[in-house]
Motif scaffolding. Sequence first.
Motif, PDB file in Angstrom:
ATOM      1  N   LEU A  34       8.059  -6.613  -6.618  1.00 28.73           N
ATOM      2  CA  LEU A  34       7.070  -5.676  -7.148  1.00 28.73           C
ATOM      3  C   LEU A  34       6.942  -5.929  -8.635  1.00 28.73           C
ATOM      4  CD1 LEU A  34       6.863  -1.850  -6.439  1.00 28.73           C
ATOM      5  CD2 LEU A  34       6.816  -2.693  -8.782  1.00 28.73           C
ATOM      6  N   GLY A  67       2.596   5.789  -1.522  1.00 28.69           N
ATOM      7  CA  GLY A  67       2.109   4.472  -1.131  1.00 28.69           C
ATOM      8  C   GLY A  67       2.336   3.351  -2.113  1.00 28.69           C
ATOM      9  N   GLY A  68       2.511   3.627  -3.366  1.00 22.54           N
ATOM     10  CA  GLY A  68       2.708   2.546  -4.306  1.00 22.54           C
ATOM     11  C   GLY A  68       4.117   2.011  -4.349  1.00 22.54           C
ATOM     12  N   HIS A  96       9.567  -7.021   2.054  1.00 24.47           N
ATOM     13  CA  HIS A  96       9.213  -6.909   0.645  1.00 24.47           C
ATOM     14  C   HIS A  96       9.929  -7.979  -0.168  1.00 24.47           C
ATOM     15  CE1 HIS A  96       9.420  -5.134  -3.441  1.00 24.47           C
ATOM     16  NE2 HIS A  96       8.216  -4.720  -3.145  1.00 24.47           N
ATOM     17  N   LEU A 102      -4.264   0.132   7.679  1.00 30.10           N
ATOM     18  CA  LEU A 102      -3.566   1.400   7.845  1.00 30.10           C
ATOM     19  C   LEU A 102      -4.304   2.291   8.839  1.00 30.10           C
ATOM     20  CD1 LEU A 102      -1.231   3.219   6.794  1.00 30.10           C
ATOM     21  CD2 LEU A 102      -2.859   4.091   5.101  1.00 30.10           C
ATOM     22  N   GLU A 154       7.710   0.375  -2.629  1.00 31.75           N
ATOM     23  CA  GLU A 154       8.073  -0.653  -1.668  1.00 31.75           C
ATOM     24  C   GLU A 154       8.138  -0.056  -0.273  1.00 31.75           C
ATOM     25  OE1 GLU A 154      11.916  -2.069  -2.530  1.00 31.75           O
ATOM     26  OE2 GLU A 154      12.147  -3.220  -0.685  1.00 31.75           O
ATOM     27  N   GLN A 155       7.587  -0.792   0.696  1.00 33.39           N
ATOM     28  CA  GLN A 155       7.618  -0.326   2.074  1.00 33.39           C
ATOM     29  C   GLN A 155       8.525  -1.241   2.905  1.00 33.39           C
ATOM     30  OE1 GLN A 155       3.728   0.405   3.759  1.00 33.39           O
ATOM     31  NE2 GLN A 155       3.115   1.690   2.038  1.00 33.39           N
ATOM     32  N   ASN A 201       0.885  -1.165  -9.884  1.00 35.00           N
ATOM     33  CA  ASN A 201       1.808  -2.230  -9.513  1.00 35.00           C
ATOM     34  C   ASN A 201       1.163  -3.122  -8.456  1.00 35.00           C
ATOM     35  OD1 ASN A 201       2.809  -1.723  -6.650  1.00 35.00           O
ATOM     36  ND2 ASN A 201       3.386   0.236  -7.571  1.00 35.00           N
ATOM     37  N   PHE A 244      -3.316  -4.103   1.903  1.00 35.52           N
ATOM     38  CA  PHE A 244      -2.836  -5.468   2.015  1.00 35.52           C
ATOM     39  C   PHE A 244      -3.991  -6.455   2.084  1.00 35.52           C
ATOM     40  CE2 PHE A 244       1.714  -5.033   2.781  1.00 35.52           C
ATOM     41  CZ  PHE A 244       1.815  -3.683   3.012  1.00 35.52           C
ATOM     42  N   GLY A 245      -3.771  -7.625   1.504  1.00 38.30           N
ATOM     43  CA  GLY A 245      -4.702  -8.716   1.687  1.00 38.30           C
ATOM     44  C   GLY A 245      -4.499  -9.348   3.057  1.00 38.30           C
ATOM     45  N   TYR A 249       4.755  -9.555  -0.128  1.00 40.55           N
ATOM     46  CA  TYR A 249       5.546  -9.459   1.088  1.00 40.55           C
ATOM     47  C   TYR A 249       5.506 -10.792   1.832  1.00 40.55           C
ATOM     48  CZ  TYR A 249       5.562  -4.330   0.709  1.00 40.55           C
ATOM     49  OH  TYR A 249       5.759  -3.028   0.292  1.00 40.55           O
ATOM     50  N   TYR A 287       0.417   0.774  10.938  1.00 33.53           N
ATOM     51  CA  TYR A 287      -0.578  -0.257  10.661  1.00 33.53           C
ATOM     52  C   TYR A 287      -0.874  -1.005  11.962  1.00 33.53           C
ATOM     53  CZ  TYR A 287       0.741   0.038   5.663  1.00 33.53           C
ATOM     54  OH  TYR A 287       0.991   0.457   4.387  1.00 33.53           O
ATOM     55  N   PRO A 331      -1.514  -0.561  -4.457  1.00 31.52           N
ATOM     56  CA  PRO A 331      -1.741   0.835  -4.116  1.00 31.52           C
ATOM     57  C   PRO A 331      -3.146   1.246  -4.504  1.00 31.52           C
ATOM     58  CG  PRO A 331      -0.391   0.669  -6.083  1.00 31.52           C
ATOM     59  CD  PRO A 331      -0.656  -0.716  -5.634  1.00 31.52           C
ATOM     60  N   LEU A 359      -0.763   1.709   0.466  1.00 29.40           N
ATOM     61  CA  LEU A 359      -0.935   0.348   0.014  1.00 29.40           C
ATOM     62  C   LEU A 359      -2.075  -0.292   0.786  1.00 29.40           C
ATOM     63  CD1 LEU A 359       2.679  -1.167  -0.123  1.00 29.40           C
ATOM     64  CD2 LEU A 359       1.198  -0.611  -2.059  1.00 29.40           C
ATOM     65  N   HIS A 365      -8.209  -9.843   9.917  1.00 32.74           N
ATOM     66  CA  HIS A 365      -8.278  -8.512   9.287  1.00 32.74           C
ATOM     67  C   HIS A 365      -7.023  -8.160   8.516  1.00 32.74           C
ATOM     68  CE1 HIS A 365     -12.062  -7.205  11.132  1.00 32.74           C
ATOM     69  NE2 HIS A 365     -11.673  -7.833  12.197  1.00 32.74           N
ATOM     70  N   GLY A 366      -6.015  -8.935   8.639  1.00 32.37           N
ATOM     71  CA  GLY A 366      -4.781  -8.606   7.941  1.00 32.37           C
ATOM     72  C   GLY A 366      -4.165  -7.334   8.485  1.00 32.37           C
ATOM     73  N   LEU A 367      -3.553  -6.582   7.601  1.00 26.94           N
ATOM     74  CA  LEU A 367      -2.851  -5.355   7.960  1.00 26.94           C
ATOM     75  C   LEU A 367      -3.722  -4.173   7.555  1.00 26.94           C
ATOM     76  CD1 LEU A 367       0.081  -5.572   9.051  1.00 26.94           C
ATOM     77  CD2 LEU A 367       0.835  -4.681   6.879  1.00 26.94           C
ATOM     78  N   TYR A 384       4.301   5.154   7.963  1.00 32.24           N
ATOM     79  CA  TYR A 384       2.959   4.591   8.098  1.00 32.24           C
ATOM     80  C   TYR A 384       2.840   3.862   9.434  1.00 32.24           C
ATOM     81  CZ  TYR A 384       3.625   4.983   3.013  1.00 32.24           C
ATOM     82  OH  TYR A 384       3.927   5.442   1.751  1.00 32.24           O
ATOM     83  N   GLN A 386       2.493  -5.820  -5.209  1.00 34.67           N
ATOM     84  CA  GLN A 386       3.671  -6.229  -4.447  1.00 34.67           C
ATOM     85  C   GLN A 386       3.358  -7.463  -3.611  1.00 34.67           C
ATOM     86  OE1 GLN A 386       5.355  -2.844  -2.289  1.00 34.67           O
ATOM     87  NE2 GLN A 386       4.348  -1.444  -3.721  1.00 34.67           N
ATOM     88  N   PHE A 440       1.747 -11.982   1.783  1.00 38.77           N
ATOM     89  CA  PHE A 440       0.714 -10.977   1.543  1.00 38.77           C
ATOM     90  C   PHE A 440       0.917 -10.313   0.195  1.00 38.77           C
ATOM     91  CE2 PHE A 440      -1.056 -10.667   5.815  1.00 38.77           C
ATOM     92  CZ  PHE A 440      -0.034 -11.197   6.588  1.00 38.77           C
TER      93      PHE A 440
END
Lengths: 113, 111
Positions: free
Chosen positions: B48, A98-99, B45, A45, A101-102, B31, B101-102, B35, A35, B92, B99, A41-43, A33, B33, B88
């Motif tokens: 989760l 995507g769901g 991370h 994609l 852990e990254q 889920n 993110f906030g 971070y 980003y 998903p 994902l 704006h945060g992160l 990915y 997560q 954060f």
Amino acid sequence: DAGITQSPRHKVTETGTPVTLRCHQTENHRYMYWYRQDPGHGLRLIHYSYGVKDTDKGEVSDGYSVSRSKTEDFLLTLESATSSQTSVYFCAISVLAGGDEQFFGPGTRLTVL
Amino acid sequence: SQQGEEDPQALSIQEGENATMNCSYKTSINNLQWYRQNSGRGLVHLILIRSNEREKHSGRLRVTLDTSKKSSSLLITASRAADTASYFCATPLQGAQKLVFGQGTRLTINP
């Protein structure tokens, strides 16, 4: 950051020039990915890849293209850099979609003058 | 619009105190997560939690998930200076390979 590197780590360029950022992984993960991170704006994609030569757009893909010719490398190209693309760019990888852990790289700080 | 939004945007507490951050989201998830991002670094991370779980622990971290309220909280107990970072939540997008993110909570631990 183990297993993921980004290059360059810092870059200053001028408006209108093309720029390529590289993400390299040694984990053999399928998903990669790109980003960008901006204050307020945060992160967000930009693009992602679900395999060699398989890529798709994220929410802020305009002005960016990507390529993935090998599992370990994911390139992000700014075709003609603009000042609005000044940002910190992060690459991430994951085993599953995507769901999952990254894992993130250390980031590239890009300034477009 | 953001799928996940953290609250508060910034939090400053004394070392040793507990820190609580909240995350709200809009759509159904499988889920959620959390971070952490230290200044100038990439995200790391933390934990989760799946939609069928209500609470999860990892060391000094405790995460709760309330799917009926579409919200989650992250509790850091006995905070340390090294916990100073941005936190954060990420969820998903249903059916999507990504994902969202906030915008994060900036946590400062004062010695």
